[in-house]
Structures are given as structure tokens and as C-alpha cells.
Design a protein around this motif. Structure first.
Motif, PDB file in Angstrom:
ATOM      1  N   PRO A   1     -17.811   2.161 -62.419  1.00  0.00           N
ATOM      2  CA  PRO A   1     -16.614   2.560 -61.665  1.00  0.00           C
ATOM      3  C   PRO A   1     -15.796   3.662 -62.315  1.00  0.00           C
ATOM      4  CG  PRO A   1     -16.838   0.172 -61.676  1.00  0.00           C
ATOM      5  CD  PRO A   1     -17.848   0.701 -62.655  1.00  0.00           C
ATOM      6  N   TYR A   2     -15.858   3.808 -63.654  1.00  0.00           N
ATOM      7  CA  TYR A   2     -15.084   4.862 -64.303  1.00  0.00           C
ATOM      8  C   TYR A   2     -15.477   6.234 -63.756  1.00  0.00           C
ATOM      9  CZ  TYR A   2     -12.087   2.894 -67.930  1.00  0.00           C
ATOM     10  OH  TYR A   2     -11.055   2.275 -68.600  1.00  0.00           O
ATOM     11  N   ARG A   3     -16.751   6.407 -63.449  1.00  0.00           N
ATOM     12  CA  ARG A   3     -17.240   7.676 -62.910  1.00  0.00           C
ATOM     13  C   ARG A   3     -17.417   7.608 -61.391  1.00  0.00           C
ATOM     14  NH1 ARG A   3     -15.216  10.406 -66.976  1.00  0.00           N
ATOM     15  NH2 ARG A   3     -16.547  10.533 -68.833  1.00  0.00           N
ATOM     16  N   GLY A   4     -16.791   6.626 -60.752  1.00  0.00           N
ATOM     17  CA  GLY A   4     -16.739   6.591 -59.305  1.00  0.00           C
ATOM     18  C   GLY A   4     -18.053   6.334 -58.601  1.00  0.00           C
TER      19      GLY A   4
ATOM     20  N   GLN B   1     -17.655   4.660 -55.154  1.00  0.00           N
ATOM     21  CA  GLN B   1     -17.109   5.599 -54.170  1.00  0.00           C
ATOM     22  C   GLN B   1     -18.178   6.615 -53.737  1.00  0.00           C
ATOM     23  OE1 GLN B   1     -15.311   4.605 -56.962  1.00  0.00           O
ATOM     24  NE2 GLN B   1     -14.111   3.248 -55.645  1.00  0.00           N
ATOM     25  N   PHE B   2     -18.987   7.072 -54.683  1.00  0.00           N
ATOM     26  CA  PHE B   2     -20.067   7.991 -54.346  1.00  0.00           C
ATOM     27  C   PHE B   2     -21.036   7.350 -53.362  1.00  0.00           C
ATOM     28  CE2 PHE B   2     -24.589   8.680 -55.421  1.00  0.00           C
ATOM     29  CZ  PHE B   2     -24.762   9.904 -54.787  1.00  0.00           C
ATOM     30  N   MET B   3     -21.422   6.111 -53.630  1.00  0.00           N
ATOM     31  CA  MET B   3     -22.398   5.437 -52.766  1.00  0.00           C
ATOM     32  C   MET B   3     -21.843   5.232 -51.356  1.00  0.00           C
ATOM     33  SD  MET B   3     -25.339   4.906 -54.237  1.00  0.00           S
ATOM     34  CE  MET B   3     -26.095   3.437 -53.535  1.00  0.00           C
ATOM     35  N   ARG B   4     -20.582   4.860 -51.250  1.00  0.00           N
ATOM     36  CA  ARG B   4     -19.993   4.656 -49.919  1.00  0.00           C
ATOM     37  C   ARG B   4     -19.888   5.974 -49.160  1.00  0.00           C
ATOM     38  NH1 ARG B   4     -15.934   0.983 -53.124  1.00  0.00           N
ATOM     39  NH2 ARG B   4     -17.064  -1.001 -53.039  1.00  0.00           N
ATOM     40  N   ALA B   5     -19.538   7.043 -49.883  1.00  0.00           N
ATOM     41  CA  ALA B   5     -19.486   8.360 -49.249  1.00  0.00           C
ATOM     42  C   ALA B   5     -20.894   8.810 -48.854  1.00  0.00           C
ATOM     43  CB  ALA B   5     -18.849   9.373 -50.194  1.00  0.00           C
TER      44      ALA B   5
ATOM     45  N   SER C   1     -29.322  21.469 -56.477  1.00  0.00           N
ATOM     46  CA  SER C   1     -28.305  20.683 -55.782  1.00  0.00           C
ATOM     47  C   SER C   1     -27.545  21.523 -54.758  1.00  0.00           C
ATOM     48  CB  SER C   1     -27.315  20.103 -56.794  1.00  0.00           C
ATOM     49  OG  SER C   1     -26.275  19.408 -56.144  1.00  0.00           O
ATOM     50  N   ALA C   2     -27.389  20.967 -53.554  1.00  0.00           N
ATOM     51  CA  ALA C   2     -26.551  21.616 -52.543  1.00  0.00           C
ATOM     52  C   ALA C   2     -25.110  21.151 -52.664  1.00  0.00           C
ATOM     53  CB  ALA C   2     -27.080  21.304 -51.144  1.00  0.00           C
ATOM     54  N   ALA C   3     -24.910  19.918 -53.149  1.00  0.00           N
ATOM     55  CA  ALA C   3     -23.567  19.390 -53.381  1.00  0.00           C
ATOM     56  C   ALA C   3     -23.655  18.392 -54.538  1.00  0.00           C
ATOM     57  CB  ALA C   3     -23.023  18.696 -52.131  1.00  0.00           C
ATOM     58  N   HIS C   4     -22.904  18.665 -55.583  1.00  0.00           N
ATOM     59  CA  HIS C   4     -22.908  17.775 -56.748  1.00  0.00           C
ATOM     60  C   HIS C   4     -21.599  16.993 -56.784  1.00  0.00           C
ATOM     61  CE1 HIS C   4     -23.730  16.103 -60.655  1.00  0.00           C
ATOM     62  NE2 HIS C   4     -22.566  16.535 -61.076  1.00  0.00           N
ATOM     63  N   VAL C   5     -21.694  15.673 -56.796  1.00  0.00           N
ATOM     64  CA  VAL C   5     -20.517  14.814 -56.774  1.00  0.00           C
ATOM     65  C   VAL C   5     -20.142  14.426 -58.201  1.00  0.00           C
ATOM     66  CG1 VAL C   5     -19.555  12.631 -55.952  1.00  0.00           C
ATOM     67  CG2 VAL C   5     -21.159  13.916 -54.517  1.00  0.00           C
ATOM     68  N   TYR C   6     -18.892  14.713 -58.559  1.00  0.00           N
ATOM     69  CA  TYR C   6     -18.389  14.286 -59.870  1.00  0.00           C
ATOM     70  C   TYR C   6     -17.021  13.642 -59.685  1.00  0.00           C
ATOM     71  CZ  TYR C   6     -16.737  13.951 -64.593  1.00  0.00           C
ATOM     72  OH  TYR C   6     -16.249  13.434 -65.772  1.00  0.00           O
ATOM     73  N   LEU C   7     -16.940  12.364 -59.991  1.00  0.00           N
ATOM     74  CA  LEU C   7     -15.695  11.613 -59.900  1.00  0.00           C
ATOM     75  C   LEU C   7     -15.368  11.035 -61.270  1.00  0.00           C
ATOM     76  CD1 LEU C   7     -16.611   9.542 -56.704  1.00  0.00           C
ATOM     77  CD2 LEU C   7     -15.511  11.771 -56.775  1.00  0.00           C
TER      78      LEU C   7
ATOM     79  N   ALA D   1     -11.284  15.596 -53.466  1.00  0.00           N
ATOM     80  CA  ALA D   1     -10.826  14.550 -52.555  1.00  0.00           C
ATOM     81  C   ALA D   1     -10.181  13.454 -53.385  1.00  0.00           C
ATOM     82  CB  ALA D   1     -12.003  13.981 -51.750  1.00  0.00           C
ATOM     83  N   PRO D   2      -9.253  12.685 -52.816  1.00  0.00           N
ATOM     84  CA  PRO D   2      -8.687  11.549 -53.556  1.00  0.00           C
ATOM     85  C   PRO D   2      -9.804  10.602 -54.011  1.00  0.00           C
ATOM     86  CG  PRO D   2      -7.396  11.987 -51.583  1.00  0.00           C
ATOM     87  CD  PRO D   2      -8.613  12.849 -51.490  1.00  0.00           C
ATOM     88  N   PHE D   3      -9.652  10.043 -55.193  1.00  0.00           N
ATOM     89  CA  PHE D   3     -10.710   9.248 -55.820  1.00  0.00           C
ATOM     90  C   PHE D   3     -11.196   8.114 -54.918  1.00  0.00           C
ATOM     91  CE2 PHE D   3     -12.375   5.857 -58.478  1.00  0.00           C
ATOM     92  CZ  PHE D   3     -13.136   6.523 -59.420  1.00  0.00           C
ATOM     93  N   PHE D   4     -10.271   7.400 -54.283  1.00  0.00           N
ATOM     94  CA  PHE D   4     -10.644   6.219 -53.506  1.00  0.00           C
ATOM     95  C   PHE D   4     -10.861   6.514 -52.013  1.00  0.00           C
ATOM     96  CE2 PHE D   4      -8.315   4.366 -57.160  1.00  0.00           C
ATOM     97  CZ  PHE D   4      -9.314   3.521 -57.641  1.00  0.00           C
ATOM     98  N   ASP D   5     -10.805   7.775 -51.623  1.00  0.00           N
ATOM     99  CA  ASP D   5     -10.963   8.143 -50.218  1.00  0.00           C
ATOM    100  C   ASP D   5     -12.406   8.565 -49.966  1.00  0.00           C
ATOM    101  OD1 ASP D   5     -10.840   9.130 -47.628  1.00  0.00           O
ATOM    102  OD2 ASP D   5      -8.916  10.128 -47.925  1.00  0.00           O
TER     103      ASP D   5
END
Length: 377
Positions: A193-196, A199-203, A268-274, A315-319
Motif C-alpha cells: 500500500p505504501y506504493r499504492g 489503487q493501481f489495481m483498482r484503476a 510503456s505507454a503509461a507508467h503508474v507511480y504512486l 491524480a489524488p492518491f485514493f481516487d
């Protein structure tokens, strides 16, 4: 150069390594566990420094202040300049501990966190120079010592981490991903969860419904990472796969060699970093240097590097819905977001290029080593 370390690295030319061993805990008090470990580490390092000083006195000592290694270095090596690396100061309020408003933070945990800083505060009093990797990390230290801490990152190799339109990445099942494919990537030391990761999986599940052609690749282990194991003993990967139903759509890879990770960034077309408010990962800077379109969290450590609409999208972390929209924008835009990708690389080149960072760090060392009338702090 001599490295005094608890865990020796592979042998390298010009590097002598001296290993030390930390003894058994001297206390069972949970609040003092970290302090006890730091003191034992400091004693073990001081013993090695004292032995070293009798026949090979160093010009400068550089060390991490968070683990106790420099606690007694001043006593073991009087007169030798000390430089401390300030990675993270733990705060009970306004930081990682209380970031999730739904989580209850026990008083015992707040006390444990406060005591975890004890070795750093004692060490800071003995340092001749201190530095932190980012401005936000520096800002976490108490005001009374913050002004003594410079800011200098360790740097990113932008020659190795660069865009490559011909790059290809081979998945474990043999599929080949290439630059231009609808690839969504996520990378962390562990899927926590520290690295989200949740949230990544739900998105990603939202994106998968709109983009059946998208390929999702998540790199990271199943350890607790920077947090703690789940109370039910289950792995976050298992929990999130069950919740999102993405098992057939996402590829999980526990670990990649650095060169392979770079190739993944390049396709990568979009790299997610939270990230919650915590230490910024090198992987974000390396992905940016590779020209990735970043879909990141609008949290302080990320916002220091990524500016929404300038060199990435936030984007907001939890959104999770907002995060999904950022990912979809990256998949849909094609060349339309080329400017953001290019500016991401330029941002790293301007502020985090490895040679420039190393030169500045060496400047710290040479400055202290060259002072003929050096007086320790």
C-alpha cells in the motif's frame, strides 16, 4: 576507498570492504527496539573504525544516519570530518504514518516512531556536513537541524535510461511488447500500500473494461515492503487479483534485472507511480528519463518531481477513477502527449543527472578533506 558494512557487496576494483556484526538485542521493549539496534550497530561500526584508524586513518567518513552506523564515529575517529546521508525522518503527523485517514494510529506506534529518530538526532549533532536526496525529505527533519542539511540526489544514469523507439520487452509467456503498444506498467520493490498497489489495481480494472487491448505489467515482490504484513496473512497480490478479476489481463513479475526494467519502461505507454508521503523511488526518475508518460499520485514526494500537465499527469492518491482517466489518456493520446514525455526526460536531466549529482557529492568530500585547519563539529 573503504566500505564498512553489515552486508558486503560483490567485490569491486579499488574497494576494500570491512564487515561488522551486530550483536543480539539487549531489550524487549517494543518502543526501544529500533534504538537498541541502532546503538548496537553504532558500537560495531565504531569498533571497526577504531581498528582502521590505528593504521589507515581516512580523510573523510560518509555514512547513512538512519541506522546507527555513525552514532559513535566521532569518538572512534576524532578529528576526521563526518558527512551524513539524511534519508528519512519519521513523523507521526502529516507524513506516511497518518496519511490514510481511515487507519487508526495507536499511541504505542507514535512512541515507537518518535524513538526511531533518536539515533539520527544524536548523530546530526556530530556531523560536519549533511545532505538529503530531495527537498521534501529534507523538509521532514526538525526546523532546528533542517538548515544544516543540503539537498543532493544520488542521480540517474540518463545515458542508460533513455527513450528507445526500437525497444522490445519479452514477457515470461513469450509475448513481445514494443514501443507503441498499449502497455501499462507499475514497478515497486514490493506490491504494498505504501506504493499504492491496491489503487493501481483498482484503476487498472477500470481501464481494462474500456481498453480490452491494454496489457498490464506489474513488477514487484510479495513482501510487506515499507508497511506491515496483512493481519490475515494474505498477500496483497492475491487479494487484489481476487477483488479486481484481472488475473487474465495482468502479468506480475517479482523482480527484473535493471537493464530489463529499463526496457519495460521504454515500451510503456503509461507508467503508474504512486506513493504515500515517503521516500521517492529511483524507479520514477528512471521511468521519466526513459520518456514514460507518468500517471502519478498528487502527493508531496511525487509533486516535487512531476508537475501535472507539464511533465506528467497526477491524480489524488485514493481516487482510482481519476487515476484510471490519466492512464486512459496516456493510452489514447499516442503522440499527443509527446511534449510531456520529452519534458519528463528533460526534468531528470536538469536536476537528477548522475554525473552532476556525483560531482556535487564529491565536492562535499573534497571541501572537507582539503580544509587544513579543519575543526570537527
Amino acid at each position: 576507498m573503504t566500505l564498512v558494512t553489515e552486508r558486503p557487496e560483490p567485490e569491486r576494483p579499488g574497494l576494500r570492504q570491512i564487515a561488522y556484526a551486530v550483536g543480539e538485542p539487549a531489550t524487549t521493549h517494543a518502543t526501544l527496539a529500533a534504538t537498541d539496534y541502532h546503538v548496537r550497530t553504532g558500537e560495531a561500526v565504531a569498533a571497526e573504525l577504531s581498528r582502521l584508524g590505528r593504521h589507515d586513518r581516512p580523510d573523510v567518513i560518509v555514512g547513512h544516519i538512519g541506522w546507527g552506523g555513525l552514532l559513535f564515529a566521532r569518538d572512534a575517529m576524532p578529528g576526521v570530518p563526518l558527512i551524513g546521508y539524511c534519508e528519512y525522518f519519521y513523523n507521526a503527523v502529516g507524513s506516511d504514518l497518518d496519511f490514510d485517514a481511515s487507519a487508526v494510529v495507536a499511541d504505542a506506534e507514535r512512541r515507537r516512531i518518535r524513538m526511531r529518530n533518536a539515533a539520527q538526532l544524536v548523530t546530526l549533532e556530530t556531523l560536519d556536513l549533511a545532505y538529503a536526496p530531495t527537498r521534501w525529505q529534507r523538509q521532514q527533519y526538525p526546523r532546528a537541524v533542517r538548515e544544516r542539511i543540503a539537498v543532493c540526489h544520488d542521480g540517474v544514469d540518463i545515458a542508460a535510461c533513455r527513450p528507445d523507439a526500437e525497444a522490445a520487452f519479452i514477457l515470461p509467456d513469450g509475448r513481445v511488447l514494443r514501443a507503441g503498444d498499449p502497455v501499462v506498467t507499475f514497478a515497486a520493490r514490493d506490491l504494498d500500500p505504501y506504493r499504492g498497489y491496491p489503487q493501481f489495481m483498482r484503476a487498472a480494472a477500470r481501464v481494462a473494461r474500456q481498453r480490452p487491448d491494454a496489457v498490464f505489467v506489474a513488477v514487484g515482490g510479495d513482501g510487506p515492503g515499507y508497511g506491515r504484513p496483512r493481519p490475515d496473512g494474505r498477500l496483497w497480490r492475491e487479494v487484489m487479483l481476487a477483488e479486481t478479476g484481472l488475473a487474465e489481463r495482468i502479468v506480475h513479475i517479482p523482480w527484473l534485472a535493471h537493464a530489463e526494467l529499463v526496457r519495460l519502461f521504454q515500451v510503456s505507454a503509461a507508467h503508474v507511480y504512486l506513493s504515500v508521503p515517503f521516500v521517492l523511488s529511483w524507479s520514477l526518475l528512471e521511468a521519466m528519463a526513459c520518456g514514460c508518460l507518468i500517471a502519478g499520485s498528487a502527493t508531496p514526494p511525487v509533486q516535487e518531481v512531476v508537475k501535472h500537465g507539464v511533465n506528467g499527469l497526477l491524480a489524488p492518491f485514493f481516487d482510482e477513477e481519476a487515476l484510471a482517466s490519466r492512464i486512459l489518456a496516456g493510452l489514447a493520446a499516442g503522440a499527443g502527449l509527446t511534449g510531456l514525455r520529452q519534458e519528463a526526460r528533460r526534468s531528470v536531466a536538469r536536476g537528477y543527472e548522475r554525473e552532476a549529482c556525483v560531482d556535487r557529492q564529491l565536492g562535499f568530500v573534497m571541501q572537507l578533506a582539503a580544509e587544513e585547519d579543519f575543526v570537527p563539529a
